[in-house]
Design an enzyme around this catalytic site. Structure first.
Site, PDB file in Angstrom:
ATOM      1  N   GLU A 284      -2.567   1.831   4.650  1.00  0.00           N
ATOM      2  CA  GLU A 284      -1.152   1.464   4.743  1.00  0.00           C
ATOM      3  C   GLU A 284      -0.811   0.926   6.137  1.00  0.00           C
ATOM      4  OE1 GLU A 284       2.151   4.501   3.854  1.00  0.00           O
ATOM      5  OE2 GLU A 284       1.540   3.846   1.870  1.00  0.00           O
ATOM      6  N   HIS A 305     -25.732   9.337  -5.589  1.00  0.00           N
ATOM      7  CA  HIS A 305     -26.312   9.130  -6.912  1.00  0.00           C
ATOM      8  C   HIS A 305     -25.434   8.250  -7.793  1.00  0.00           C
ATOM      9  CE1 HIS A 305     -29.442  12.174  -6.115  1.00  0.00           C
ATOM     10  NE2 HIS A 305     -28.513  12.669  -5.323  1.00  0.00           N
ATOM     11  N   LYS A 419       8.160  -0.975  -6.944  1.00  0.00           N
ATOM     12  CA  LYS A 419       9.323  -0.130  -7.213  1.00  0.00           C
ATOM     13  C   LYS A 419      10.473  -0.962  -7.773  1.00  0.00           C
ATOM     14  CE  LYS A 419       8.305   3.288  -3.621  1.00  0.00           C
ATOM     15  NZ  LYS A 419       8.763   3.915  -2.378  1.00  0.00           N
TER      16      LYS A 419
END
Lengths: 434, 434
Positions: A284, A305, A419
């Site tokens: 951010e 793995h 948003k």
């Protein structure tokens, strides 16, 4: 008190030439100066720089009392927040191996998603168990925690009555204004402050992180002491004495050379959430204006793995930073058995902590030989002192990287876009035509 | 039976021109042919292609019986394996919301790390609770599961005697040879087969995944049926009718244009482990010869508040693939309260599943507008039928991408490097001077 954090760059040095390092040095020094002197963009959000020194002692002692009260009254604390409002606390609580009931209190998390299954699972856990809620939100209007809080508040009031519920709700929010502050004042919740000059992802050493950490049984004095010592170290303009500056220097030099992904690896499940916290901090702060290393976490040896092949031989555009905690919490030895039916005779009686560290050494060497610059952050043990240092180390390094990259490391303009769409799709008043 | 999986590419189309898509089509069609006709490198490991049709019915019914026996005798099953030996089973069990005790059996995991704390935590859980162990290892010599198995075997033998322990251990291993096979035969464990022609990361629909899934209470008949239907769909050479081919086409076209990272997003915590399984499948299959998209997982909306800024406005080298499950398991509604003190009045009484999906829509639009090609994989619900389809979808798509990229999608040469170093550092006989 633990040893100070060290940064080992010996497996990154061959990827950065001497002139490149020398050329980057003045850039990061200037960035450090901008940060420390608070002269850069976003300087109004650098309150965290002085926090280990200037923090509010009165609130600090109220936090300790509230933590005690929570442990006295409840078996579960529901930390209700999203992003920077819970990632630091959760990282700390798991790093310290707390919150699972050792101190009599379990810590659970709510309000970080909209997934109904997660909420139902949480409500199942709360059935028949006394709980308190720490709602953490600067404004109180962020959708995820606001919905979760509405549900939890209703449950508390149903169970303990309006007054009883108010005594179990702790609101960490704006000091003066906002939806949550108003509600807290009206209902009589104890409140703590999300400081105006500290953004969410840098807020773990404010009340945002401190109350849940203290409630879980963490020693927040030791945490602040560790942070304070590292904050002093971070003033130095000598990368040999200041590991955060050295990390920023290598990180910037490697990014400039075309690296695109940074992997933060741990060899200890207790550090998984540190990687999540770090992803927000660096993603951010630096992921803007079409720039920034893509931050990813790896839990090793597990992910050797699955992601090991890619790290070893995929696209050569990544750097790896390893979190090396020297001492495991509780060690265990490989049982000694006669014969060699399982091929493990050579490990008879040896400690898992030792074997885990040999795997770490082996991987660092392999990855560096495969073309991945590796830096190693060395911590003594998983205690509060080391953790305070680690938080501070990363925050300073991140601020320096931002200014060295020419971006504001303290804003997050991109977070708002989805948003707006979501509010429009949900028909929120005022968003119908956006 | 659930609806068939769909792939929505409408938010990726503008990033791939018509000539680019047309140009890539013959490449992926040729790759698909190579895969289906088993003529490419690694063809000896493509047994999974026919598995939903050719699987061993006798073993399949033994798996169901063993699953019942495990549930009868134990409260906990410890799935002991690393990488492809457990990631598929765990992804399935969490996708199906099983393994947490609903069927009377909890599933825990061991042998995927060397972390002593994790092992000690597991031993704490096993105290006073009846348990069984499924050890899953082709050779039996992989360090992590071999150590965990030695510890668990010792505990079982101490608690139930040698014979009692042998009745609680289920070994999924090579059909004929190897350390674990020999041990299992000598001690009398029931054994299941890791097929020779199927690599770990493609093995979830063999006994490797099926035994733990069945023990947890999953319907493995429905799982195989879903996989079988998708396997048929994956034969089609028409991308409009074959979503795996369409996914491969867009993925390859976007990689060719310079994309470097693929993020697999979910909006449902039950899919977190699907992302982990997928990271191995794609990372290990395609991350080689300095190629491949770096695979990362995101849990949303949670990670919108940490990685959202980067996705929206960081380096424009990433693509996003969204796992969209239309129906949540248990929905919940926002409680209706009078007034608008928390600013949520517009959500009064609405379902979280609906709100979560609006957040998904909003994010997809925002990310695409920000410059990220987004593909969406649409699933009806979290049931066995959908899951079988999803596993098959990704495996076919991955095989096609590998051949289209000119790599062998079925080997993993890079995984050995760190092991050699680790063995040398641990003084394993034969590795001293490597």
């Amino acid at each position: 008190m633990s040893q100070d954090i060290r940064l080992d760059v010996s497996y990154a040095e061959k990827f950065v030439t001497e002139p490149e390092a020398e050329g980057m040095k003045p850039v990061v020094l200037a960035a450090q100066k901008t940060l420390l002197e608070k002269t850069g963009p976003g300087a109004e959000f650098t309150g965290w720089v002085n926090l280990p020194e200037t923090y509010d002692r009165e609130e600090f002692s109220r936090i300790k009392k509230a933590a005690e009260k929570i442990r006295d009254e409840s078996r579960i604390l529901v930390v209700t927040g999203v992003g920077g409002s819970y990632l630091g606390a959760r990282a700390a609580i798991e790093f310290l191996s707390k919150g699972r009931g050792e101190s009599g209190l379990r810590v659970l998390y709510a309000g970080s998603s909209l997934n109904p299954d997660q909420m139902n699972d949480l409500l199942d856990e709360l059935e028949g168990t006394d709980f308190s809620v720490n709602i953490i939100s600067k404004s109180g209007t962020t959708t995820e925690p606001a919905i979760a809080f509405r549900i939890l508040k209703a449950l508390l009031e149903e169970r303990y009555g309006k007054k009883g519920a108010a005594g179990r709700i702790y609101a960490t929010t704006d000091q003066k204004k906002g939806t949550l502050k108003e509600l807290a004042d009206a209902e009589g919740y104890e409140t703590f402050v999300v400081p105006d000059d500290i953004g969410g992802r840098y807020s773990v050493l404010s009340a945002v992180g401190l109350l849940p950490i203290a409630a879980a049984g963490g020693d927040i004095d030791a945490l602040m002491q560790g942070a304070g010592r590292m904050a002093e170290i971070c003033q130095s303009d000598d990368p040999e004495k200041n590991p955060a500056l050295l990390y920023a220097l290598y990180r910037c030099a490697l990014e400039k050379k075309g690296m695109e992904v940074e992997v933060l690896s741990n060899y200890d499940a207790g550090l998984h959430q540190i990687c999540e916290w770090w992803k927000q901090l660096f993603g951010e702060s630096l992921g803007k204006e079409h720039q920034g290393l893509f931050p990813a976490g790896m839990d090793l040896t597990t992910d050797l793995h699955s992601m090991g092949q890619y790290i070893q031989d995929g696209r050569r555009n990544l750097i790896e930073t390893v979190l090396d905690v020297k001492n495991a919490g509780r060690d265990i030895r490989v049982p000694e058995v006669p014969g060699n039916a399982d091929g493990l005779q050579y490990l008879n009686g040896r400690s898992l902590n030792e074997i885990n560290h040999k795997a770490m050494e082996g991987s660092i060497i392999a990855h560096a030989e495969g073309g991945v610059p590796v830096m190693r952050i060395e911590l003594d043990r998983r205690d509060e002192d080391s953790l305070g240092q680690l938080f501070c180390f990363f925050e300073y390094a991140c601020g320096v990287c931002g200014y060295a990259n020419g971006v504001n490391p303290f804003d997050q303009p991109g977070v708002e876009f989805y948003k707006r769409n979501m509010f429009r799709l949900l028909g929120k008043p005022g968003y119908e035509n956006k």
